[in-house]
Design a protein around this motif. Structure first.
Motif, PDB file in Angstrom:
ATOM      1  N   PRO A  66      28.617  17.628  -0.971  1.00 18.50           N
ATOM      2  CA  PRO A  66      28.551  19.089  -0.798  1.00 18.50           C
ATOM      3  C   PRO A  66      27.518  19.768  -1.696  1.00 18.50           C
ATOM      4  CG  PRO A  66      30.644  18.436  -1.797  1.00 18.50           C
ATOM      5  CD  PRO A  66      29.928  17.177  -1.432  1.00 18.50           C
ATOM      6  N   ARG A  67      27.049  19.049  -2.750  1.00 15.04           N
ATOM      7  CA  ARG A  67      26.032  19.679  -3.612  1.00 15.04           C
ATOM      8  C   ARG A  67      24.649  19.631  -2.962  1.00 15.04           C
ATOM      9  NH1 ARG A  67      28.636  16.070  -8.173  1.00 15.04           N
ATOM     10  NH2 ARG A  67      28.382  14.795  -6.352  1.00 15.04           N
ATOM     11  N   GLU A  68      24.525  18.826  -1.887  1.00 16.01           N
ATOM     12  CA  GLU A  68      23.204  18.692  -1.255  1.00 16.01           C
ATOM     13  C   GLU A  68      23.266  19.013   0.222  1.00 16.01           C
ATOM     14  OE1 GLU A  68      22.218  14.637  -1.743  1.00 16.01           O
ATOM     15  OE2 GLU A  68      22.547  14.671  -3.895  1.00 16.01           O
ATOM     16  N   CYS A  69      23.987  20.047   0.573  1.00 13.87           N
ATOM     17  CA  CYS A  69      24.084  20.275   2.023  1.00 13.87           C
ATOM     18  C   CYS A  69      23.978  21.750   2.380  1.00 13.87           C
ATOM     19  CB  CYS A  69      25.347  19.654   2.586  1.00 13.87           C
ATOM     20  SG  CYS A  69      26.813  20.396   1.947  1.00 13.87           S
ATOM     21  N   ASP A  70      23.096  22.463   1.748  1.00 17.17           N
ATOM     22  CA  ASP A  70      22.931  23.877   2.061  1.00 17.17           C
ATOM     23  C   ASP A  70      22.573  24.116   3.517  1.00 17.17           C
ATOM     24  OD1 ASP A  70      23.554  24.431  -0.441  1.00 17.17           O
ATOM     25  OD2 ASP A  70      21.530  24.913  -1.139  1.00 17.17           O
ATOM     26  N   ASP A  71      21.743  23.233   4.058  1.00 20.70           N
ATOM     27  CA  ASP A  71      21.318  23.414   5.453  1.00 20.70           C
ATOM     28  C   ASP A  71      22.517  23.355   6.376  1.00 20.70           C
ATOM     29  OD1 ASP A  71      18.879  23.510   4.449  1.00 20.70           O
ATOM     30  OD2 ASP A  71      18.200  21.545   5.187  1.00 20.70           O
ATOM     31  N   ALA A  72      23.354  22.337   6.116  1.00 17.38           N
ATOM     32  CA  ALA A  72      24.527  22.148   6.970  1.00 17.38           C
ATOM     33  C   ALA A  72      25.415  23.381   6.915  1.00 17.38           C
ATOM     34  CB  ALA A  72      25.311  20.922   6.509  1.00 17.38           C
ATOM     35  N   VAL A  73      25.640  23.863   5.713  1.00 16.44           N
ATOM     36  CA  VAL A  73      26.512  25.022   5.528  1.00 16.44           C
ATOM     37  C   VAL A  73      25.965  26.217   6.311  1.00 16.44           C
ATOM     38  CG1 VAL A  73      27.319  26.676   3.816  1.00 16.44           C
ATOM     39  CG2 VAL A  73      27.339  24.237   3.303  1.00 16.44           C
ATOM     40  N   GLY A  74      24.681  26.419   6.217  1.00 20.72           N
ATOM     41  CA  GLY A  74      24.052  27.552   6.898  1.00 20.72           C
ATOM     42  C   GLY A  74      24.196  27.448   8.405  1.00 20.72           C
ATOM     43  N   GLU A  75      24.028  26.236   8.937  1.00 22.22           N
ATOM     44  CA  GLU A  75      24.047  26.066  10.394  1.00 22.22           C
ATOM     45  C   GLU A  75      25.437  26.254  10.997  1.00 22.22           C
ATOM     46  OE1 GLU A  75      22.516  22.151  11.304  1.00 22.22           O
ATOM     47  OE2 GLU A  75      20.778  22.598  10.047  1.00 22.22           O
ATOM     48  N   VAL A  76      26.455  25.829  10.258  1.00 22.94           N
ATOM     49  CA  VAL A  76      27.785  25.748  10.861  1.00 22.94           C
ATOM     50  C   VAL A  76      28.496  27.096  10.903  1.00 22.94           C
ATOM     51  CG1 VAL A  76      30.081  24.752  10.563  1.00 22.94           C
ATOM     52  CG2 VAL A  76      28.056  23.326  10.304  1.00 22.94           C
ATOM     53  N   GLY A  77      28.454  27.830   9.817  1.00 23.20           N
ATOM     54  CA  GLY A  77      29.181  29.100   9.758  1.00 23.20           C
ATOM     55  C   GLY A  77      30.614  28.888   9.305  1.00 23.20           C
ATOM     56  N   VAL A 129      37.942  24.999   5.287  1.00 25.54           N
ATOM     57  CA  VAL A 129      36.942  25.526   4.354  1.00 25.54           C
ATOM     58  C   VAL A 129      36.725  26.990   4.726  1.00 25.54           C
ATOM     59  CG1 VAL A 129      34.675  25.129   3.319  1.00 25.54           C
ATOM     60  CG2 VAL A 129      35.843  23.237   4.470  1.00 25.54           C
ATOM     61  N   PRO A 130      37.507  27.909   4.095  1.00 28.03           N
ATOM     62  CA  PRO A 130      37.422  29.322   4.506  1.00 28.03           C
ATOM     63  C   PRO A 130      36.057  29.939   4.233  1.00 28.03           C
ATOM     64  CG  PRO A 130      39.230  28.941   2.925  1.00 28.03           C
ATOM     65  CD  PRO A 130      38.499  27.658   3.061  1.00 28.03           C
ATOM     66  N   GLN A 131      35.455  29.567   3.098  1.00 24.98           N
ATOM     67  CA  GLN A 131      34.125  30.100   2.815  1.00 24.98           C
ATOM     68  C   GLN A 131      33.301  29.047   2.064  1.00 24.98           C
ATOM     69  OE1 GLN A 131      36.893  32.021   1.289  1.00 24.98           O
ATOM     70  NE2 GLN A 131      36.695  30.594  -0.436  1.00 24.98           N
ATOM     71  N   PRO A 132      31.984  29.265   1.964  1.00 23.20           N
ATOM     72  CA  PRO A 132      31.103  28.204   1.444  1.00 23.20           C
ATOM     73  C   PRO A 132      31.549  27.647   0.098  1.00 23.20           C
ATOM     74  CG  PRO A 132      29.795  30.007   2.320  1.00 23.20           C
ATOM     75  CD  PRO A 132      31.215  30.441   2.421  1.00 23.20           C
ATOM     76  N   ASP A 133      32.046  28.504  -0.821  1.00 23.86           N
ATOM     77  CA  ASP A 133      32.340  27.955  -2.148  1.00 23.86           C
ATOM     78  C   ASP A 133      33.614  27.099  -2.178  1.00 23.86           C
ATOM     79  OD1 ASP A 133      34.300  29.803  -2.006  1.00 23.86           O
ATOM     80  OD2 ASP A 133      33.565  31.102  -3.620  1.00 23.86           O
ATOM     81  N   ALA A 134      34.290  26.969  -1.035  1.00 23.14           N
ATOM     82  CA  ALA A 134      35.482  26.101  -0.974  1.00 23.14           C
ATOM     83  C   ALA A 134      35.129  24.682  -0.523  1.00 23.14           C
ATOM     84  CB  ALA A 134      36.506  26.690  -0.009  1.00 23.14           C
ATOM     85  N   LEU A 135      33.837  24.455  -0.253  1.00 23.69           N
ATOM     86  CA  LEU A 135      33.442  23.163   0.312  1.00 23.69           C
ATOM     87  C   LEU A 135      33.676  22.001  -0.661  1.00 23.69           C
ATOM     88  CD1 LEU A 135      32.254  21.753   2.756  1.00 23.69           C
ATOM     89  CD2 LEU A 135      29.962  22.233   1.866  1.00 23.69           C
ATOM     90  N   GLY A 136      33.332  22.240  -1.951  1.00 24.93           N
ATOM     91  CA  GLY A 136      33.497  21.175  -2.943  1.00 24.93           C
ATOM     92  C   GLY A 136      34.953  20.737  -3.045  1.00 24.93           C
ATOM     93  N   VAL A 140      32.083  15.424   8.284  1.00 25.48           N
ATOM     94  CA  VAL A 140      31.413  16.358   9.181  1.00 25.48           C
ATOM     95  C   VAL A 140      32.022  17.728   8.937  1.00 25.48           C
ATOM     96  CG1 VAL A 140      30.960  16.962  11.587  1.00 25.48           C
ATOM     97  CG2 VAL A 140      31.148  14.565  10.943  1.00 25.48           C
ATOM     98  N   LEU A 141      31.162  18.722   8.776  1.00 24.59           N
ATOM     99  CA  LEU A 141      31.642  20.103   8.662  1.00 24.59           C
ATOM    100  C   LEU A 141      31.533  20.726  10.047  1.00 24.59           C
ATOM    101  CD1 LEU A 141      32.561  22.273   6.558  1.00 24.59           C
ATOM    102  CD2 LEU A 141      30.192  23.077   6.589  1.00 24.59           C
ATOM    103  N   GLU A 142      32.606  21.399  10.458  1.00 30.77           N
ATOM    104  CA  GLU A 142      32.659  21.881  11.839  1.00 30.77           C
ATOM    105  C   GLU A 142      33.171  23.306  11.825  1.00 30.77           C
ATOM    106  OE1 GLU A 142      34.861  18.918  14.129  1.00 30.77           O
ATOM    107  OE2 GLU A 142      35.962  20.584  15.006  1.00 30.77           O
ATOM    108  N   ARG A 143      32.594  24.177  12.621  1.00 29.75           N
ATOM    109  CA  ARG A 143      33.064  25.565  12.699  1.00 29.75           C
ATOM    110  C   ARG A 143      34.518  25.599  13.159  1.00 29.75           C
ATOM    111  NH1 ARG A 143      30.631  30.176  15.052  1.00 29.75           N
ATOM    112  NH2 ARG A 143      28.736  29.558  13.951  1.00 29.75           N
ATOM    113  N   PHE A 144      35.326  26.418  12.536  1.00 32.77           N
ATOM    114  CA  PHE A 144      36.712  26.599  12.988  1.00 32.77           C
ATOM    115  C   PHE A 144      36.698  27.424  14.275  1.00 32.77           C
ATOM    116  CE2 PHE A 144      40.830  28.634  13.219  1.00 32.77           C
ATOM    117  CZ  PHE A 144      41.671  27.541  13.014  1.00 32.77           C
ATOM    118  N   VAL A 145      37.323  26.925  15.307  1.00 26.79           N
ATOM    119  CA  VAL A 145      37.312  27.588  16.613  1.00 26.79           C
ATOM    120  C   VAL A 145      38.574  28.437  16.770  1.00 26.79           C
ATOM    121  CG1 VAL A 145      37.290  27.203  19.111  1.00 26.79           C
ATOM    122  CG2 VAL A 145      36.038  25.640  17.602  1.00 26.79           C
ATOM    123  N   GLN A 146      38.382  29.733  17.059  1.00 27.49           N
ATOM    124  CA  GLN A 146      39.542  30.617  17.331  1.00 27.49           C
ATOM    125  C   GLN A 146      39.922  30.395  18.788  1.00 27.49           C
ATOM    126  OE1 GLN A 146      41.179  32.182  15.243  1.00 27.49           O
ATOM    127  NE2 GLN A 146      39.835  32.397  13.474  1.00 27.49           N
TER     128      GLN A 146
END
Ligand code: AMP
Length: 380
Positions: free
Chosen positions: A131-142, A162-169, A181-187
Motif C-alpha cells: 500500500p505504500r507504493e500504490c498511489d495510482d491504484a488508489v486514484g483509479e479505483v475510488g 477500505v472506507p477512505q485512502p488512509d485506511a488502506l494500510g 486487489v483493491l476494488e470499488r465498493f458497489v452500492q
C-alpha cells in the motif's frame, strides 16, 4: 451421445472433499458411476459417500496421480487445487475443467484482467502489492473500496473494507500483508448469480437466475425466481454464457453479479465449479447442478435445467450448534422443506454445515418460511 462419452461404471476422481464433492458423489453414484476423492481430512464429507479416498493434501502431486490412475476423468470441487498440479494430471487423464481455466480464475487479479480483456463489465479495480507504493491504484479505483487477497479467499475471508485512502494500510495488515486487489465498493440493489453447464462441444444449459443475500460475506439465502426484469435476466445470462465460452470451460460454472440501481449488471466473481447459490437445483430443478456437472465432464448430453417449483435456500452455519444440536423436527415436520446436512464435525461459527430448501408455488411464502425455520432453529 459422443463416441467417447464416459458411461455409468466409469470412475470420476474429485480433487477436494467438501460438501460440493459430497453432493457430486451422491448424484454420480445414483447414476452408477464410481467416485474417488483426494482430500487431507480423514473421513472428509465427500469420502463418506465416495468409493475410495486418497488421503493427502491438495497440492500432493504423487497422491493426485494415484487418484488419476484409478479415474477415467478428474475434476475439482475447490479452487484451492494448484493449477500446476492439474496441468500435470492432464498428461495422464482428461481433466475437466482444465488447468487453464483454474489458473485464470484462482488468482483474483488474473480473473479480473481476463474479464477486462474480454470486455465484461465489473467494478474498477487495481492490483496492490504494497500500500505504500500504490498511489495510482488508489486514484483509479475510488472509495469506499474493498481490499481482497489475490488467492485463497472465499466466504469473505481475506477481505477488508477500505472506507477512505488512509485506511488502506490497516486493511492490508488485516488481510495478512499479501498480494491483493483493491476494488470499488458497489452500492448494489441486488446480488444475483447464474449457474450454467457447458459441455465439451460447447453446448450450454443455463439455470434460472438466483437472487442471493449475503450476511457477513457468507451466502445466507438464495431465492428463485429472482426479482429481476427480463432485461436484467437476459443480460445476466448473456454475460455468464459469454464468460464460460471465453474461458473454454467444461463443467458447471457460477458467475456472481451485482445489479445496480439503473439495472446495470456487474460481474463480482466467477467460480469454475458447482456453487452454493446453485444448491436450489438439487431438489427444485429437473437436473441438479451436480448431475449436470457429471453429464458435462463425462461427455453426456446435458440435462434439463428447468425449475420444478419456486424455491428458497437458506444456509445452516455452525453458529446454530453453539448451544445444542438444532431441533431438526422444525424442518422435518414441514413437508415442503428439504434438509441437507453435510456430515461435518466439529461445527464452528461461520462454517457451512448444511442448508434447507423450501419449495412453494408462492416464492414470498417460501422466503418467509425459510427465515422462520432458521429463527426456530436458532432459538433451539
Ligand atoms: P466475494 O467473496 O468477493 O464474492 O465477496 C463476498 C460478498 O461480499 C459479496 O457477495 C458481496 O456481498 C460483498 N462484496 C464483495 N465485493 C464487493 C464490492 N466490490 N462491493 C460491494 N460488496 C462486495
Amino acid at each position: 451421445m459422443s463416441a467417447n462419452a464416459l458411461l455409468p461404471g466409469a470412475t470420476i476422481g474429485v480433487l477436494g472433499g467438501g460438501q460440493l464433492g459430497r453432493m457430486l458423489a451422491f448424484e454420480a453414484k445414483r447414476m452408477g458411476y464410481r467416485v474417488g476423492v483426494l482430500d487431507p481430512t480423514p473421513n472428509c464429507v465427500a469420502a463418506q459417500v465416495a468409493d475410495f479416498h486418497v488421503q493427502a493434501p491438495l497440492d500432493d502431486l504423487e497422491a493426485a496421480k494415484r487418484l488419476a490412475e484409478r479415474s477415467d476423468v478428474v475434476t475439482f470441487e475447490t479452487e484451492l487445487v494448484p493449477a500446476d498440479l492439474l496441468a500435470h494430471l492432464e498428461n495422464e487423464v482428461p481433466v475437466r475443467p482444465g488447468a487453464k481455466v483454474l489458473r485464470t480464475i484462482q488468482d483474483r487479479l488474473m480473473q479480473k484482467e481476463f474479464l477486462r480483456r474480454a470486455g465484461f463489465p465489473q467494478a474498477p479495480f487495481a492490483p496492490v502489492h504494497d500500500p505504500r507504493e500504490c498511489d495510482d491504484a488508489v486514484g483509479e479505483v475510488g472509495f469506499p473500496a474493498v481490499l481482497k487477497g489475490r488467492r485463497g479467499g472465499y466466504d469473505g475471508k481475506s477481505q477488508a473494507r477500505v472506507p477512505q485512502p488512509d485506511a488502506l494500510g490497516e486493511a492490508w495488515r488485516t488481510i495478512g500483508q499479501r498480494p491483493a486487489v483493491l476494488e470499488r465498493f458497489v452500492q448494489f440493489r441486488m446480488e444475483i448469480s447464474v449457474v450454467l453447464a457447458r459441455g465439451a462441444q460447447g453446448e450450454m444449459k443455463v439455470y434460472p437466475v438466483a437472487e442471493n443475500v449475503h450476511r457477513r460475506h457468507i451466502l445466507h439465502t438464495t431465492r428463485v425466481p429472482a426479482r429481476v426484469s427480463d432485461r436484467v435476466r437476459r443480460e445476466a445470462e448473456r454475460l455468464a454464457c459469454g464468460i464460460a465460452e471465453a474461458l473454454g470451460h467444461v463443467g458447471v460454472i457460477a458467475v456472481e453479479m451485482f445489479v445496480v440501481d439503473d439495472g446495470t449488471v456487474l460481474i463480482n466473481e466467477i467460480a469454475p465449479r458447482t456453487h452454493n447459490s446453485g444448491h436450489y437445483t438439487f431438489g427444485a430443478c429437473v437436473t441438479s447442478q451436480f448431475e449436470q456437472h457429471v453429464r458435462a465432464i463425462c461427455g453426456l448430453p446435458l440435462g434439463d435445467p428447468s425449475l420444478l417449483s419456486p424455491v428458497v435456500m437458506v444456509n445452516l452455519l455452525g453458529d446454530l450448534w453453539l448451544q445444542r444440536t438444532p431441533p431438526w423436527e422444525v424442518v422435518l415436520s414441514r413437508p415442503n422443506a428439504r434438509l441437507h446436512l453435510y456430515g461435518k464435525a466439529p461445527p464452528r461459527p461461520g462454517r457451512k454445515m448444511g442448508h434447507v430448501l423450501v419449495l412453494d408455488d408462492d416464492v414470498d411464502r417460501a422466503h418467509q418460511e425459510a427465515e422462520s425455520i432458521l429463527r426456530e432453529l436458532e432459538q433451539g
